[in-house]
Structure formats: C-alpha cells, structure tokens
Design an enzyme around this catalytic site. Structure first.
Site, mmCIF file in Angstrom:
data_model
loop_
_atom_site.group_PDB
_atom_site.id
_atom_site.type_symbol
_atom_site.label_atom_id
_atom_site.label_comp_id
_atom_site.label_asym_id
_atom_site.label_seq_id
_atom_site.Cartn_x
_atom_site.Cartn_y
_atom_site.Cartn_z
ATOM 1 N N LYS A 1 8.420 0.628 5.271
ATOM 2 C CA LYS A 1 7.272 1.427 4.827
ATOM 3 C C LYS A 1 5.971 0.869 5.367
ATOM 4 C CE LYS A 1 4.542 -0.068 2.425
ATOM 5 N NZ LYS A 1 3.571 -0.811 1.615
ATOM 6 N N THR A 2 5.069 1.624 5.801
ATOM 7 C CA THR A 2 3.637 1.354 5.965
ATOM 8 C C THR A 2 3.011 2.408 6.866
ATOM 9 O OG1 THR A 2 1.867 -0.122 6.659
ATOM 10 C CG2 THR A 2 3.908 -0.401 7.865
ATOM 11 N N TYR B 1 -7.781 6.058 2.527
ATOM 12 C CA TYR B 1 -7.078 6.451 1.303
ATOM 13 C C TYR B 1 -6.755 7.941 1.303
ATOM 14 C CZ TYR B 1 -8.468 1.768 0.188
ATOM 15 O OH TYR B 1 -8.618 0.407 0.250
ATOM 16 N N GLY C 1 0.820 -1.225 0.000
ATOM 17 C CA GLY C 1 0.000 0.000 0.000
ATOM 18 C C GLY C 1 0.846 1.263 0.000
ATOM 19 N N ARG D 1 1.116 -5.861 -4.917
ATOM 20 C CA ARG D 1 1.150 -6.748 -3.750
ATOM 21 C C ARG D 1 1.638 -8.160 -4.087
ATOM 22 N NH1 ARG D 1 -0.637 -4.426 0.820
ATOM 23 N NH2 ARG D 1 -2.161 -2.732 0.705
ATOM 24 N N ASP E 1 6.335 -5.339 6.620
ATOM 25 C CA ASP E 1 7.006 -6.469 7.276
ATOM 26 C C ASP E 1 7.173 -7.662 6.335
ATOM 27 O OD1 ASP E 1 4.223 -6.608 7.404
ATOM 28 O OD2 ASP E 1 4.195 -7.759 9.257
ATOM 29 N N ASP E 2 6.127 -7.981 5.564
ATOM 30 C CA ASP E 2 6.229 -9.123 4.652
ATOM 31 C C ASP E 2 7.262 -8.876 3.563
ATOM 32 O OD1 ASP E 2 4.487 -10.837 5.760
ATOM 33 O OD2 ASP E 2 2.817 -10.439 4.373
ATOM 34 N N LYS F 1 -25.156 18.265 17.521
ATOM 35 C CA LYS F 1 -26.269 17.318 17.317
ATOM 36 C C LYS F 1 -25.855 15.977 16.738
ATOM 37 C CE LYS F 1 -27.545 19.450 12.918
ATOM 38 N NZ LYS F 1 -28.544 20.057 12.091
ATOM 39 N N TYR F 2 -24.555 15.783 16.425
ATOM 40 C CA TYR F 2 -24.158 14.514 15.810
ATOM 41 C C TYR F 2 -23.070 13.804 16.610
ATOM 42 C CZ TYR F 2 -26.396 16.340 11.584
ATOM 43 O OH TYR F 2 -27.278 16.857 10.684
ATOM 44 N N ASP G 1 0.525 1.921 8.500
ATOM 45 C CA ASP G 1 -0.083 1.221 9.639
ATOM 46 C C ASP G 1 0.760 1.312 10.917
ATOM 47 O OD1 ASP G 1 -1.825 0.551 7.669
ATOM 48 O OD2 ASP G 1 -1.415 -1.592 7.680
#
Ligand code: FBP
Length: 551
Positions: free
Chosen positions: A202-203, A425, A81, A145, A175-176, A242-243, A205
């Site tokens: 990289k990521t 995204y 990603g 991927r 990691d992979d 209100k939300y 996450d």
C-alpha cells in the site's frame, strides 16, 4: 445513514479477480518454485532471517481434489497513510475467508499496529463489511504509524494472538510496514509459533515497487484524482490567461506522483527531485528552470502556465538538504538556548551566527516564511517536517524576485502572478478507481490463500496488471527476497528498498523527451474525473507510468 447515489452504486460493484482466483476456493492449491535470494546483501539477510530466508515464490493452481480449509481466526491491520482501496483489501480477505470456511473469523485491529499491541479490535460480519465495499478511506478500522519493531512489541503481539487463538495476521502497509511484517513473521517462526504474517503493498506514493510488485495500491486513484484537479486548473489558466499555478503534489520523498500527473496532463514545468539531486542542482538552478519557462512563454504572449512540484523537493536539493541536516543538529544541541529566544530577529541572528558561510548563504536566500518554517515544526525525532514546508509558495516568491530583476535588466517584459496549491489529502481517500478496487480485492483474496496455506514472511502479489484483470497473476513473494541493508539511525538494517524515480526508466525518459515542447507550447490534457461506469478504455485504464514501464 444517507448515501450518495455513487456510494450506493459502488456497494453493488463486484470487483474483478484474476481468472485463477475465480475458481472455487476449495479447488485451489499452492505451488512453490525454486528457493529465492535477494539481489544484494544475501549473506547478511540470511543471518538475520534464518527461518524465512530462501523461501520459494508461491503460485496457485486448480486441483481435482477438494481442499478443506480449517476454521481459523485472522487479524488485519491498516498501517500508515490512507490509500484508496484499503477497504477492498479487507473485503477480499473477508470474502475468501468466509467462502473457505464460514466458521472462520476476521478481526480488524483498530487504529493501526497499536490496535494489535493494545488488543483493540472489531469482529467483522457481512453487514459491517458491506458498509465499506469499494469505498475510499481507512475508516473501517482506522490506521496509525506505530512501528512494530521491538522484541517487547513482538511478545505482546504473540500474547494477544494467543489470547484470541489468532493464527494469521495481514499487515496492509508501505515499505517499512512490510519490512516489519517480515521481521514479525521471522520472530514467530523462530519462537515455534504457528502465526503466519503476510503483507499487502500500500501507498499512494508509488515507491513500493520492484521486479515483483508492479505498483502499490492507491497510486492509481490518487494520481487520477490529482490529474483531474490539475486538468481543471489548466482549463482555468487557459481561459483567463493570467495565472501561473504552482502545484505541490504529495508523495513524501519520491516524485512518482508528480511524474505520473505530468504524463497525464502535460504541464509546462514538472520538477523531478531525483533528477535535481542527480544533477546536483542548487536552489537557484531550480528557480532558474522555472523562471526560464515563464520567460519563454511570456515571450510568446503566454503569461500563464502550470508547474508541478514534488512534495519532497527541498530534501533533494543538495545544498538545502545539507542546511536542513545542519539546522536539525544545531537546534537539537542548543535547544534550551534557542527556545529561550522570543523574537524572530533574535532567532534568526542566533541561527545565522552559528551557520558556516555556505549554509548561511542558502538560508538567507530563502523567503522569511520559509526560514521560519525551517526553524519551527520539528517532529519527535528533532527533524524538520519537510512536508509542511510550503515549497510551492517559496518558489513563487523566488521566481517573482528573479523576474523582477530580469525586468530591471530589460530581459523580461511579461507579467507573472503565481497562485499556490497543495494536492495531497484530496486524493488519499477518493472512491477507488476500478483498477484499485479490483487490484485491492485481489490482493486481499490472495493474502487469505497465502496465510491459509501457512505461508509467512510473504507479500501478496498480483501481477501482469496492464492486461485485463482476468489475465492477472496471483501469488506470494518472500519479503526477504526484496530486501537489502541500509543505514537507519546509524545502524545497518534490513529493509525493502524504496523505489525512487528511475532516471533511466521509460516514464522519465518519455517525460524528458517531451518537456521542452510542453514548456513552450500549451499542450495541456484534461483527464476529467475518474469514471466508474462506461467503456473499458475510459474506466479501466492503468496509469501512464505502469503502461510505459510494462508495455
Ligand atoms: P504512507 O507512506 O504511509 O503510505 O503515506 C503516504 C503519505 O500520504 C505521503 O505522501 C505524505 O507525505 C504522508 O503520507 C503524510 O502523512 P500524514 O498522513 O501523517 O499527514
């Protein structure tokens, strides 16, 4: 081509390097330390990586001599990603390579690892690279991927490299991908090949981190981008009163992104999947946690709020995880019979009649849309695509029902209107923050120095990241040192351990201390947009996670 004013300005930005890398490249030599070993499964890893096990850590220092760099051909791959800063890893790599020897070439393999297997590539030159400096995205060469993991694939990689006399490959991935970089490096060494393989972390996450990698690139920019948006929603909620905004945040399994955004913005609720699993919470417990926050605020007249939900949540609720695994097996086993059914009622009956009591109860407790999502959308391996499950909508609907019940019982008299959002995204291709621009450029520059010194099976490592960039460290860590054995598809495999949120770590502990206050008070923080120009405390601040972990 037309550019925005910011894009033009970012082309001119010169990323900051650690002091050691600011020395002329011909004065830098690699120095190695003691042999290394992984903390777990050392013997098994040694058997699997006879050539790259026990390699030393690498640092750089300045020598009085002139270090000559031979002209080389090098390849680079973007894997997985998108994450802000990928273009800067490539520009750092390119600049180091050209400074070392203008005759050297950098090839970019197109569309991820498959570009290497299919020999699809571009040759970078100054004009090409200059178009992408300090910009977000991976569009410079694209990503993919495809996993590089079989012997046939490694042979193909070797042939492509031989054909173009490529002696170094840099793989930019998670990691992979870095695990696979180590396996590929080992394979080449065992074959007596001179091709070096180095990875870059990289990521968005944030789950590729450990003692040696402080953070993966992209996490900084992505979380700042989401936090800006969350802050904007907080202002809106504060204005209209209100939300309740339910915001799902990307991050696949780990909740680092949700936690970091919570630390930056102070929402009323932030779920942390790792905690929910550790406490063996049921779906009803999770719903109750949010319902309680809504009711507590409503009792104070505050019928609005913000709840953050990590993308991977459902897989961490033990009973839902079990249900998903059962459904995966059931639908794989009875695929033909199931796909012959045409109506939702038939499909639902088919599934519920085959589920055992506990699973059936959980399945039936879910809103119909979510039941449908659990039965549709399977990936090529037959698994439900968890990231497509609209958890945020599911929770709104379940909280709504729970509050309706409370209303009937006379224990809730407020109002609740939930709005759902998914931020993912939106953050993966933002212009990299100064931190990511500097960090990525340094990772790439450093990766060149590793491969040009023939180090293979290493990850480019830049550390001391909470200090100003000139005090950052630069070097290489043997990937085998970060590995352990884990079960994958029924087999024990060597992998870099994925870092989930550490419930004993300082970021979570801080959040845990503060969340009761954030729940009932309105303590929102509005981080605003990422700033690229201005005072250093505004433009170069690191994430709260990094600063709590390292200071
Ligand atoms: P990586 O692990 O490859 O860095 O991808 C991160 C990520 O953005 C996750 O947060 C998200 O779950 C996934 O990619 C989405 O994947 P896709 O780009 O295939 O939709």
């Amino acid at each position: 081509m037309e550019y925005s004013a910011l894009q033009k300005a970012r082309y001119e930005y010169q990323p900051k390097l650690p002091s050691i890398l600011r020395n002329p490249i011909h004065s830098l030599v690699a120095v190695t330390g003691e042999a290394t070993s992984p903390a777990q499964d050392a013997q098994e890893i040694k058997d699997l990586f006879p050539s790259t096990f026990g390699l030393p850590k690498v640092d750089f220092e300045v020598t009085g001599d002139t270090v000559r760099h031979q002209a080389i051909n090098m390849g680079v791959i973007l894997s997985g990603g998108q994450a802000p800063g990928g273009h800067n890893v490539i520009s750092g790599l390119y600049d180091a390579l050209k400074q070392a020897n203008p005759e050297s070439n950098l090839y970019g393999f197109l569309g991820g690892p498959s570009g290497l297997l299919e020999d699809r590539k571009v040759l970078f030159d100054d004009a090409f690279i200059d178009e992408y400096r300090n910009t977000g995205g991976f569009d410079i060469i694209g990503s993919g991927r495809t996993k590089l993991e079989t012997t046939e694939q490694f042979d193909t990689c070797a042939e492509v490299c031989k054909k173009h006399d490529i002696t170094a490959i840099v793989i930019i991935g998670g990691d992979d991908s870095n695990t696979n970089a180590a396996v590929l490096g080992e394979y080449f060494l065992n074959k007596g090949s001179n091709i070096s393989v180095v990875g870059c972390p990289k990521t968005i996450d944030g789950d590729l981190k450990n003692e040696f990698i402080e953070v993966s690139f992209g996490f900084d920019t992505a979380t700042k981008t989401y936090s800006e948006l969350i802050g904007n929603l907080m202002r809106d909620a504060n204005s209209s009163k209100k939300y309740w905004h339910f915001i799902k945040l990307m991050g696949r399994s780990a909740s680092h992104i949700a936690l970091e955004c919570a630390l930056q913005t102070q929402p009323n609720v932030c779920l942390v999947s790792e905690e929910i699993e550790a406490k063996n919470m049921s779906l009803q417990d999770v719903v109750e946690t949010i319902t309680d926050a809504v009711a507590t605020r409503a009792a104070k007249g505050l019928n609005y709020g913000i709840a953050l939900i990590p993308e991977g949540l459902v897989e961490f609720i033990p009973e839902v995880k079990l249900l998903i695994a059962t459904l995966n097996t059931l639908l794989a086993k009875e695929e033909n019979a199931y796909s012959a059914l045409t109506t939702w009622e038939e499909q639902k009956d088919f599934v519920t009649s085959r589920l055992e009591q506990d699973n059936r109860k959980v399945f039936l407790s879910l809103p119909t849309d979510i039941q449908k999502q659990l039965l549709m959308d399977r990936d090529p391996h037959g698994n439900v695509q968890v990231s497509r499950i609209e958890t945020e909508k599911m929770l709104i609907s379940m909280v709504d029902s729970a509050l309706a019940q409370k209303k009937k019982e006379g224990t809730f008299s407020g109002s609740f209107t939930g709005l759902n959002h998914f931020f993912g995204y939106e953050g993966r291709c933002a212009f990299p923050s100064n931190f990511d621009a500097d960090y990525c450029y340094s990772l790439g520059y450093n990766a060149y120095l590793l491969v040009s010194n023939s180090f293979s099976g290493y990850i480019s490592s830049v550390g001391n990241l909470t200090a100003p960039a000139d005090q950052w460290t630069a070097g290489g860590i043997p990937i085998t040192m970060m590995m352990n054995l884990e079960e994958r598809h029924g087999e024990m495999k060597p992998v870099i351990k994925k870092a989930l949120v550490d419930l004993e770590g300082k970021p979570f502990k801080y959040f845990e201390r503060m969340r009761e206050t954030w729940k009932s008070e309105t303590s929102f923080i509005f981080p605003g947009a990422i700033q690229y120009y201005g005072p250093t405390e505004v433009c170069d601040a690191v994430t709260r996670t990094l600063s709590l972990e390292h200071n």
